[in-house]
Design an enzyme around this catalytic site. Structure first.
Site, PDB file in Angstrom:
ATOM      1  N   HIS A   4       0.856  -1.183   0.000  1.00 26.96           N
ATOM      2  CA  HIS A   4       0.000   0.000   0.000  1.00 26.96           C
ATOM      3  C   HIS A   4       0.888   1.227   0.000  1.00 26.96           C
ATOM      4  CE1 HIS A   4      -3.613   2.406   0.864  1.00 26.96           C
ATOM      5  NE2 HIS A   4      -2.779   3.163   1.558  1.00 26.96           N
TER       6      HIS A   4
ATOM      7  N   ASP B 265     -15.298   2.051   6.433  1.00 20.72           N
ATOM      8  CA  ASP B 265     -14.141   2.871   6.093  1.00 20.72           C
ATOM      9  C   ASP B 265     -14.490   3.850   4.987  1.00 20.72           C
ATOM     10  OD1 ASP B 265     -11.239   3.551   5.982  1.00 20.72           O
ATOM     11  OD2 ASP B 265     -11.439   2.687   3.979  1.00 20.72           O
TER      12      ASP B 265
ATOM     13  N   ARG C  84     -13.515  12.265   6.320  1.00 13.98           N
ATOM     14  CA  ARG C  84     -12.185  12.825   6.573  1.00 13.98           C
ATOM     15  C   ARG C  84     -11.807  13.841   5.506  1.00 13.98           C
ATOM     16  NH1 ARG C  84      -8.744   7.864   6.183  1.00 13.98           N
ATOM     17  NH2 ARG C  84      -7.027   9.363   6.193  1.00 13.98           N
TER      18      ARG C  84
ATOM     19  N   SER D 291      -7.660   3.112   8.521  1.00  9.74           N
ATOM     20  CA  SER D 291      -8.155   3.006   7.155  1.00  9.74           C
ATOM     21  C   SER D 291      -7.307   2.043   6.336  1.00  9.74           C
ATOM     22  CB  SER D 291      -8.170   4.387   6.498  1.00  9.74           C
ATOM     23  OG  SER D 291      -8.625   4.309   5.167  1.00  9.74           O
TER      24      SER D 291
ATOM     25  N   LYS E  95      -8.493  -2.559   5.602  1.00  8.82           N
ATOM     26  CA  LYS E  95      -8.648  -3.195   4.289  1.00  8.82           C
ATOM     27  C   LYS E  95      -7.682  -4.359   4.129  1.00  8.82           C
ATOM     28  CE  LYS E  95      -8.345   0.860   2.111  1.00  8.82           C
ATOM     29  NZ  LYS E  95      -8.743   1.925   3.051  1.00  8.82           N
TER      30      LYS E  95
END
Length: 519
Positions: free
Chosen positions: A120, A199, A206, A221, A225
């Protein structure tokens, strides 16, 4: 979103006697209700535990906030309170678990578990690493269920780049993901309404409450996932610099340590790489242009900084998941997959499996750079900028470049806004290179009118020249922070510092000598 995630302010709430909390009457998914506790009454005030430092903070306090009517006022207050006061690791882990439980968990064959890895990124200008890394890891025997997104930033996200390829289908269902992993070994897919739907609500909130950079919220967040993916190992590319979420390296390091620590508490083996984002990654920015550059990297060529980041992150993942004896050996395996064409072959298979016509996928992956440009969406016009003076390229500032490209249509300001996929820019020079006045240094691909005076000034301001001698561009890799406990080759480390310019290639001796708590 359906059910609880569709916050319309009209459907009444009822108590959920099966799992606790409050849900919309008639909601089948109960995606947000599962965040709550039995017999907890919704309120219009921020919970007192939060106002007092939320020492008793748990996922349960989210129910009164998320389920209030209207939603945004109390949720905004909760997000701002967390932004200002923070959360401790235990609270962050509880929030992460609650978000992960709000939807479906992905289930894979047990034999896949040691091979399930993912990466990520916190986002950067010209960051096309996922396009190269996922198929390269698949070529090394990994299973890579990469859940990505569309960016609300200056130049979009990974899915936006892939959707510049005609016919690419954004797979979302777990069944399709499993089939792709069986057939190809990797997939780059969108986050569906069934995967961590809570989320999605918080992420949107946000964005409009100036809490995007809250460390606990970013951590929850990202990791929520990944928890549902059932991974063996995860690496997070945490960007720092002028064009990153965190301009300061120390802030980025704090996020990295939080991700690693909270991940460990959830049973997820997480490493975090700190990488510089002052200059764009590679030489191209923009959706089609970045796909072209990713294909060059898959050819075994392309910009050195992109290749170094792909092999460094990939090598760390192979090592962390026990598929390589050392990080350097893992990096060498990823490099070999790029050089022998096997990574490019996996990318071609992934494109065909995700809706691209097989002939087009083959032409993209085997064609020349000129042929690839013909097959991808392009901009109508090009415009070059020239160096205003003699000098050495000290830096090419990513932020002003990204801001101008956003104005030209390469990024979006709100969800669903269309993108100009051919808009972008090519860097014609490299950091450390000596230039003469009048040398072309940037080629802008645009659809509209010529660049305005202010846009040209902003772009020229992105080129930073100096009087020093030409030099080798520094590595984008700055630090690697690893999970606590024994590593696959019996090393133990929490924090590894990578010297400027060295990348991750020389980590093995340092890692083997590490002891707990060293740095």
């Amino acid at each position: 979103m359906d059910g609880c995630a569709r916050v319309d302010g009209r459907t009444p709430w009822r108590t959920d006697t099966r799992g606790g909390g409050w849900v919309r009457a008639g909601c089948k998914d109960q995606c947000l209700g599962r965040l709550g506790a039995p017999n907890q009454t919704p309120t219009r005030t921020v919970p007192k535990t939060l106002a007092s430092g939320h020492s008793a903070m748990s996922a349960q306090v989210w129910t009164p906030v998320l389920l209030d009517n209207p939603l945004m006022c109390p949720l905004g207050a909760m997000l701002m309170a967390i932004r200002l006061r923070g959360m401790d690791p235990e609270e962050t882990a509880l929030l992460t678990q609650a978000l992960a439980r709000s939807g479906q968990k992905l289930e894979w064959p047990e034999a896949w578990h040691p091979h399930l890895v993912d990466k990520h990124s916190t986002g950067g200008v010209g960051d096309k690493v996922s396009l190269v890394l996922a198929p390269a890891l698949a070529a090394c025997g990994c299973k890579v269920p990469m859940i990505s997104g569309r960016g609300l930033g200056h130049t979009g996200g990974t899915l936006d780049k892939l959707e510049s390829i005609p016919g690419f289908n954004v797979v979302q269902s777990p069944e399709q993901m499993k089939l792709l992993l069986e057939q190809v070994g990797c997939c780059i897919v969108g986050q569906s309404e069934k995967l961590v739907p809570a989320d999605g609500v918080l992420y949107a909130a946000r964005d409009v409450t100036a809490t995007v950079d809250s460390l606990p919220l970013v951590t929850a967040s990202i990791l929520s996932k990944k928890v549902v993916e059932g991974l063996s190992a995860l690496i997070v590319d945490v960007k720092f610099g002028e064009a990153a979420l965190f301009p300061d390296q120390e802030q980025a390091r704090e996020l990295a340590r939080t991700l690693v620590g909270v991940g460990a508490s959830l049973g997820l083996r997480v490493a975090a790489a700190l990488t510089a984002m002052d200059s764009p990654l590679g030489r191209s920015v923009g959706h089609s242009l970045e796909v072209e550059e990713a294909l060059l990297c898959l050819d075994g060529a392309g910009p050195p900084d992109l290749r170094e980041l792909v092999t460094g992150l990939g090598g760390a993942l192979l090592w962390l998941s026990g598929q390589a004896e050392a990080q350097a050996r893992g990096a060498a395996r990823v490099a070999a997959a790029l050089d022998d064409g096997s990574a490019r072959g996996r990318f071609q298979q992934m494109l065909a499996a995700q809706g691209v016509e097989p002939a087009l996928a083959r032409a993209l992956c085997s064609g020349s750079p000129a042929r690839r440009r013909q097959l991808l969406p392009g901009a109508r016009d090009q415009e070059e900028l020239r160096a205003p003076a003699d000098g050495t390229v000290e830096r090419i500032r990513a932020l002003p470049l990204a801001l101008v490209l956003h104005e030209l249509g390469a990024g979006r300001s709100r969800a669903g806004e269309p993108l100009r996929l051919g808009v972008g820019a090519e860097l014609l020079v490299a950091v450390g290179q000596r230039l003469r006045r009048g040398t072309p240094w940037l080629r802008v691909h645009r659809d509209g009118a010529a660049l305005s005076g202010s846009q040209r000034r902003a772009l020229q301001g992105a080129l930073v020249l100096s009087d020093r001698a030409p030099f080798a561009a520094p590595s984008p890799l700055a630090e690697l922070i690893l999970p606590p406990g024994p590593a696959p080759e019996a090393a133990q480390e929490h924090h590894v510092h990578v010297a400027a310019g060295s990348g991750f290639q020389d980590l093995a001796p340092a890692l083997a000598a590490q002891t707990p708590g060293s740095s």
